[in-house]
Design an enzyme around this catalytic site. Structure first.
Site, PDB file in Angstrom:
ATOM      1  N   LYS A 212       1.036  -1.354  -0.180  1.00  0.00           N
ATOM      2  CA  LYS A 212      -0.089  -0.049  -0.064  1.00  0.00           C
ATOM      3  C   LYS A 212       0.923   1.286  -0.111  1.00  0.00           C
ATOM      4  O   LYS A 212       0.746   2.112  -0.829  1.00  0.00           O
ATOM      5  CB  LYS A 212      -0.935  -0.110   1.289  1.00  0.00           C
ATOM      6  CG  LYS A 212      -1.358   1.406   1.612  1.00  0.00           C
ATOM      7  CD  LYS A 212      -2.341   1.292   2.721  1.00  0.00           C
ATOM      8  CE  LYS A 212      -1.642   1.366   4.102  1.00  0.00           C
ATOM      9  NZ  LYS A 212      -1.173   2.759   4.465  1.00  0.00           N
ATOM     10  N   ASN A 213       1.909   1.205   0.769  1.00  0.00           N
ATOM     11  CA  ASN A 213       2.747   2.520   1.219  1.00  0.00           C
ATOM     12  C   ASN A 213       3.684   2.664  -0.023  1.00  0.00           C
ATOM     13  O   ASN A 213       4.400   3.503  -0.110  1.00  0.00           O
ATOM     14  CB  ASN A 213       3.514   2.367   2.186  1.00  0.00           C
ATOM     15  CG  ASN A 213       2.329   2.563   3.583  1.00  0.00           C
ATOM     16  OD1 ASN A 213       1.343   2.928   3.113  1.00  0.00           O
ATOM     17  ND2 ASN A 213       2.848   2.248   4.722  1.00  0.00           N
TER      18      ASN A 213
ATOM     19  N   ARG B 287      -4.358  10.939   3.881  1.00  0.00           N
ATOM     20  CA  ARG B 287      -3.431  11.872   4.066  1.00  0.00           C
ATOM     21  C   ARG B 287      -2.422  11.710   3.052  1.00  0.00           C
ATOM     22  O   ARG B 287      -1.759  12.693   2.467  1.00  0.00           O
ATOM     23  CB  ARG B 287      -3.022  11.526   5.430  1.00  0.00           C
ATOM     24  CG  ARG B 287      -3.707  11.686   6.658  1.00  0.00           C
ATOM     25  CD  ARG B 287      -2.893  11.699   8.131  1.00  0.00           C
ATOM     26  NE  ARG B 287      -1.531  12.108   7.898  1.00  0.00           N
ATOM     27  CZ  ARG B 287      -1.099  13.172   7.477  1.00  0.00           C
ATOM     28  NH1 ARG B 287      -1.980  14.015   6.973  1.00  0.00           N
ATOM     29  NH2 ARG B 287       0.051  13.572   7.341  1.00  0.00           N
TER      30      ARG B 287
ATOM     31  N   CYS C 123      -4.427  12.897  12.320  1.00  0.00           N
ATOM     32  CA  CYS C 123      -5.028  11.759  12.558  1.00  0.00           C
ATOM     33  C   CYS C 123      -4.861  11.207  13.720  1.00  0.00           C
ATOM     34  O   CYS C 123      -4.419  11.884  14.562  1.00  0.00           O
ATOM     35  CB  CYS C 123      -4.632  10.664  11.328  1.00  0.00           C
ATOM     36  SG  CYS C 123      -2.935   9.949  11.837  1.00  0.00           S
TER      37      CYS C 123
ATOM     38  N   ARG D  60       0.752  14.877  12.448  1.00  0.00           N
ATOM     39  CA  ARG D  60       1.079  14.578  11.032  1.00  0.00           C
ATOM     40  C   ARG D  60       1.489  15.859  10.002  1.00  0.00           C
ATOM     41  O   ARG D  60       0.646  16.131   9.285  1.00  0.00           O
ATOM     42  CB  ARG D  60       0.222  13.880  10.141  1.00  0.00           C
ATOM     43  CG  ARG D  60      -0.403  12.683  10.887  1.00  0.00           C
ATOM     44  CD  ARG D  60       0.740  11.597  11.047  1.00  0.00           C
ATOM     45  NE  ARG D  60       1.098  10.809   9.931  1.00  0.00           N
ATOM     46  CZ  ARG D  60       0.339   9.693   9.395  1.00  0.00           C
ATOM     47  NH1 ARG D  60      -0.677   9.314   9.724  1.00  0.00           N
ATOM     48  NH2 ARG D  60       1.009   9.014   8.292  1.00  0.00           N
ATOM     49  N   PRO D  61       2.421  16.818  10.725  1.00  0.00           N
ATOM     50  CA  PRO D  61       2.393  18.034   9.877  1.00  0.00           C
ATOM     51  C   PRO D  61       3.231  17.735   8.405  1.00  0.00           C
ATOM     52  O   PRO D  61       3.656  16.669   8.305  1.00  0.00           O
ATOM     53  CB  PRO D  61       3.408  18.678  10.762  1.00  0.00           C
ATOM     54  CG  PRO D  61       4.182  17.572  11.705  1.00  0.00           C
ATOM     55  CD  PRO D  61       3.428  16.516  11.762  1.00  0.00           C
TER      56      PRO D  61
ATOM     57  N   ASP E 228       5.358  20.199   7.316  1.00  0.00           N
ATOM     58  CA  ASP E 228       6.308  21.320   7.223  1.00  0.00           C
ATOM     59  C   ASP E 228       7.672  20.734   6.373  1.00  0.00           C
ATOM     60  O   ASP E 228       8.061  21.674   5.538  1.00  0.00           O
ATOM     61  CB  ASP E 228       6.702  21.820   8.520  1.00  0.00           C
ATOM     62  CG  ASP E 228       7.452  20.647   9.455  1.00  0.00           C
ATOM     63  OD1 ASP E 228       6.662  19.594   9.395  1.00  0.00           O
ATOM     64  OD2 ASP E 228       8.433  20.748   9.901  1.00  0.00           O
TER      65      ASP E 228
ATOM     66  N   ASP F  29       4.931   0.791  11.959  1.00  0.00           N
ATOM     67  CA  ASP F  29       3.652   0.138  11.738  1.00  0.00           C
ATOM     68  C   ASP F  29       3.600  -1.346  12.034  1.00  0.00           C
ATOM     69  O   ASP F  29       2.541  -1.969  12.027  1.00  0.00           O
ATOM     70  CB  ASP F  29       3.702   0.264   9.959  1.00  0.00           C
ATOM     71  CG  ASP F  29       3.382   1.592   9.556  1.00  0.00           C
ATOM     72  OD1 ASP F  29       3.676   1.654   8.388  1.00  0.00           O
ATOM     73  OD2 ASP F  29       3.387   2.345  10.254  1.00  0.00           O
TER      74      ASP F  29
ATOM     75  N   ARG G  67      -8.256  -0.494   5.355  1.00  0.00           N
ATOM     76  CA  ARG G  67      -7.613   0.325   4.754  1.00  0.00           C
ATOM     77  C   ARG G  67      -6.082  -0.142   4.270  1.00  0.00           C
ATOM     78  O   ARG G  67      -5.468   0.028   3.443  1.00  0.00           O
ATOM     79  CB  ARG G  67      -7.551   1.623   5.574  1.00  0.00           C
ATOM     80  CG  ARG G  67      -8.459   2.353   5.692  1.00  0.00           C
ATOM     81  CD  ARG G  67      -8.260   3.687   6.343  1.00  0.00           C
ATOM     82  NE  ARG G  67      -7.119   4.370   5.751  1.00  0.00           N
ATOM     83  CZ  ARG G  67      -6.470   5.428   6.393  1.00  0.00           C
ATOM     84  NH1 ARG G  67      -6.824   5.697   7.558  1.00  0.00           N
ATOM     85  NH2 ARG G  67      -5.390   6.115   5.801  1.00  0.00           N
TER      86      ARG G  67
HETATM   87  C1  EPZ Z   1       4.670   6.916   5.940  1.00  0.00           C
HETATM   88  O1  EPZ Z   1       3.971   8.020   6.535  1.00  0.00           O
HETATM   89  C2  EPZ Z   1       3.766   5.892   5.925  1.00  0.00           C
HETATM   90  N1  EPZ Z   1       2.333   6.090   5.044  1.00  0.00           N
HETATM   91  C3  EPZ Z   1       3.006   5.429   7.314  1.00  0.00           C
HETATM   92  O2  EPZ Z   1       2.100   4.291   7.350  1.00  0.00           O
HETATM   93  C4  EPZ Z   1       4.545   4.986   8.321  1.00  0.00           C
HETATM   94  O3  EPZ Z   1       4.131   4.988   9.714  1.00  0.00           O
HETATM   95  C5  EPZ Z   1       5.192   6.245   8.147  1.00  0.00           C
HETATM   96  O4  EPZ Z   1       5.511   6.794   6.616  1.00  0.00           O
HETATM   97  C6  EPZ Z   1       6.691   6.038   8.910  1.00  0.00           C
HETATM   98  O5  EPZ Z   1       7.290   4.975   8.300  1.00  0.00           O
HETATM   99  C7  EPZ Z   1       2.505   5.903   3.796  1.00  0.00           C
HETATM  100  O6  EPZ Z   1       3.726   5.784   3.293  1.00  0.00           O
HETATM  101  C8  EPZ Z   1       1.248   6.512   3.072  1.00  0.00           C
HETATM  102  P1  EPZ Z   1       6.649  10.362   7.895  1.00  0.00           P
HETATM  103  P2  EPZ Z   1       4.497   9.130   6.466  1.00  0.00           P
HETATM  104  O7  EPZ Z   1       6.319  11.508   6.921  1.00  0.00           O
HETATM  105  O8  EPZ Z   1       5.221   9.742   5.339  1.00  0.00           O
HETATM  106  C9  EPZ Z   1       7.047  13.643  11.434  1.00  0.00           C
HETATM  107  C10 EPZ Z   1       0.333   2.855   7.821  1.00  0.00           C
HETATM  108  O9  EPZ Z   1      -0.100   2.306   8.787  1.00  0.00           O
HETATM  109  N2  EPZ Z   1       6.808  14.590   9.978  1.00  0.00           N
HETATM  110  O10 EPZ Z   1       7.994   9.563   7.809  1.00  0.00           O
HETATM  111  O11 EPZ Z   1       3.443  10.391   6.637  1.00  0.00           O
HETATM  112  C11 EPZ Z   1       5.673  13.029  11.523  1.00  0.00           C
HETATM  113  O12 EPZ Z   1       4.898  13.577  12.105  1.00  0.00           O
HETATM  114  C12 EPZ Z   1       1.039   4.385   7.486  1.00  0.00           C
HETATM  115  O13 EPZ Z   1       0.429   2.103   6.738  1.00  0.00           O
HETATM  116  C13 EPZ Z   1       7.028  16.012  10.316  1.00  0.00           C
HETATM  117  O14 EPZ Z   1       7.326  16.350  11.522  1.00  0.00           O
HETATM  118  O15 EPZ Z   1       5.478   9.493   7.511  1.00  0.00           O
HETATM  119  C14 EPZ Z   1       6.077  11.672  12.233  1.00  0.00           C
HETATM  120  O16 EPZ Z   1       6.110  11.999  13.565  1.00  0.00           O
HETATM  121  C15 EPZ Z   1       0.682   4.961   9.174  1.00  0.00           C
HETATM  122  N3  EPZ Z   1       7.043  16.871   9.391  1.00  0.00           N
HETATM  123  C16 EPZ Z   1       7.389  11.311  11.453  1.00  0.00           C
HETATM  124  O17 EPZ Z   1       7.783  12.537  10.865  1.00  0.00           O
HETATM  125  C17 EPZ Z   1       6.660  16.361   8.108  1.00  0.00           C
HETATM  126  O18 EPZ Z   1       6.748  17.175   6.970  1.00  0.00           O
HETATM  127  C18 EPZ Z   1       7.296  10.428  10.505  1.00  0.00           C
HETATM  128  O19 EPZ Z   1       6.416  11.001   9.390  1.00  0.00           O
HETATM  129  C19 EPZ Z   1       6.517  14.974   7.730  1.00  0.00           C
HETATM  130  C20 EPZ Z   1       6.693  14.216   8.784  1.00  0.00           C
END
Ligand code: EPZ
Length: 417
Positions: A22-23, A93, A117, A122-123, A125, A305, A397
């Site tokens: 999915k990811n 998202r 969520c 989930r920012p 930035d 995950d 999902r």
């Molecule tokens: C991806 O989410 C996955 N989703 C998530 O899977 C997975 O848990 C996550 O990566 C971590 O491996 C998809 O690929 C669709 P991140 P993503 O950006 O990209 C912070 C599932 O269950 N952050 O690596 O949103 C954020 O708040 C889902 O399949 C910022 O601060 O993850 C978090 O604490 C859930 N600023 C951390 O980084 C930003 O601009 C990890 O987020 C972006 C992220």
């Protein structure tokens, strides 16, 4: 609303085949917007998240058609750069992943801020900071982000955190920019490599994916291509945890064992036997699993995950295990439900202390997010009596036909409408 009714189902045995990731499919479907011609992506899992992404692509002016081999063909000659529907973006998202491609193709994009969520705020930035570094003018207001830039310019970007989504968005934006972009402290997840392989197939010039430094040399245009997404390492890990918690023996087909190393290493530490083939693993559980501590980390650390499904397994392990969640601020939503099933878990901030070898008992519980929901299914398989799991739309999902796959392994699970 649909529910799972699960009865005690120990010693599950047999084989289960893992679907496409999915990811991986979500960013790759977004990346099809980078080309004006046809792209066909195979082995796309039939999940609600994917349906939401393909609906979004249609709203952006793409033609989207299903083909055989779980294929989806996308063609977007002239994308419409407006995704200001909060309802659409908040439902998925990952919709935010169209930002990079739309900015690269149209020179502008208007998109709803995804919002948080249940597992965290989930920012985005880091996504925006990187796009700004490439020359985008970003304005925010009324829950809408607008980004404009006639032509993005390659530059050096250092990510404060190796964000998966930010790395993906910036790779896609940079692939059509002027000049070279270097992303440092980039995420190294397998899904980043899969996305990069697809973009390079389209004519992209990207090196270093899978390492912390990715170099993208922008090209004039990209052409549609065909690509098969990698197997879902989290679905595979979840079924490994099914074997572990039910003291069963399961052959998990269509996997890339290398992607599962952080998970299988932990399983072995808990006393589970894991045999690896080229594209399968066999997980043979032990009667007395040992408690093992886990700390979630970016890949190749233990995946966040898998934290909830693994925590369910630890409720029946011997002695106490300590689970530290470093990626998301609120990813213990499965714990209160596990406690209702008789687990002994204490939460302190981002740490959960699980007192093992408790007898779980069936109860009425609620899925809160897809991985927490999967954790409840695992606990229900090992619990005495029946468990009713509501709000399973969260589980569906991320997991295709979970009830059917578990039934084929001998589990007693039914899905009620
Ligand atoms: C991806 O989410 C996955 N989703 C998530 O899977 C997975 O848990 C996550 O990566 C971590 O491996 C998809 O690929 C669709 P991140 P993503 O950006 O990209 C912070 C599932 O269950 N952050 O690596 O949103 C954020 O708040 C889902 O399949 C910022 O601060 O993850 C978090 O604490 C859930 N600023 C951390 O980084 C930003 O601009 C990890 O987020 C972006 C992220």
């Amino acid at each position: 609303m649909p529910k799972f009714i699960v009865s005690n189902s120990m010693h599950l045995e047999g084989s289960v085949s893992i679907g496409g990731s999915k990811n991986s499919a979500l960013p790759i479907l977004a990346a099809t917007l980078l080309a004006s011609g046809n792209s066909t992506i195979y082995e796309v899992p039939d999940l609600s998240d994917i349906q939401n992404m393909t609906s979004l692509l249609s709203c952006l002016g793409a033609s989207v058609t299903k083909t055989d081999n779980k294929g989806i063909t996308v063609c977007c000659k002239k994308p419409l750069p407006d995704v200001s529907s909060y309802e659409l973006v908040s439902k998925l998202r990952a919709s935010f992943l169209v930002t990079g491609p739309l900015l690269a193709r149209c020179g502008r994009v208007k998109i709803s801020m995804p919002g948080g969520c249940k597992i965290g705020s989930r920012p985005v930035d880091l996504h925006l900071k990187g796009l700004q570094a490439m020359g985008a003018k970003i304005t925010q207001g009324h829950g809408i982000i607008e980004a404009r830039c006639k032509k993005l310019t390659g530059t050096k970007i250092y990510l404060d955190f190796p964000s998966v989504g930010a790395t993906e968005n910036l790779i896609m934006a940079a692939s059509l920019a002027d000049g070279q972009t270097i992303i440092e402290n980039a995420a190294v997840e397998p899904e980043i490599v899969d996305l990069t392989n697809f973009i390079n197939l389209m004519g992209g010039k990207i090196v270093g994916a899978g390492t912390g430094t990715i170099k993208i040399t922008g090209v004039e245009e990209l052409s549609g291509q065909t690509h098969t997404v990698i197997p879902d390492r989290i679905e595979a890990g979840t079924y490994a945890a099914v074997a572990a918690i039910t003291k069963g023996k399961i052959r998990i087909e269509n996997v890339i064992p290398d992607h599962l190393k952080p998970i299988t290493a932990k399983m072995r530490e808990a006393g589970v036997t894991v045999t690896e083939g080229d594209n399968y693993i066999i997980v043979d559980a032990t009667e007395k699993p040992k408690a093992t501590d886990i700390k979630t980390l970016p890949y190749p650390g233990f995946p966040t995950d898998m934290q909830a499904p693994y925590s369910s397994f630890m409720t029946v392990a011997e002695r106490t295990s300590v689970i530290i969640e470093t990626i998301f601020e609120n990813r213990f939503l499965h714990v209160p439900e596990l406690v209702r099933m008789g687990a002994h878990v204490k939460i302190e901030g981002r740490t959960a202390v699980i007192e093992g070898s408790k007898k779980l008992t069936g109860a009425q519980v609620k899925a809160t997010d897809l991985r927490a929901g999967a954790a409840l299914v695992l606990a229900a398989l090992a619990a005495d009596g029946d468990t009713e799991i509501s709000e399973i739309e969260h589980i569906e999902r991320g997991y295709c036909n979970m009830d059917k796959k578990l039934t084929s392994l001998g589990a007693n699970i039914t899905r009620t409408e």
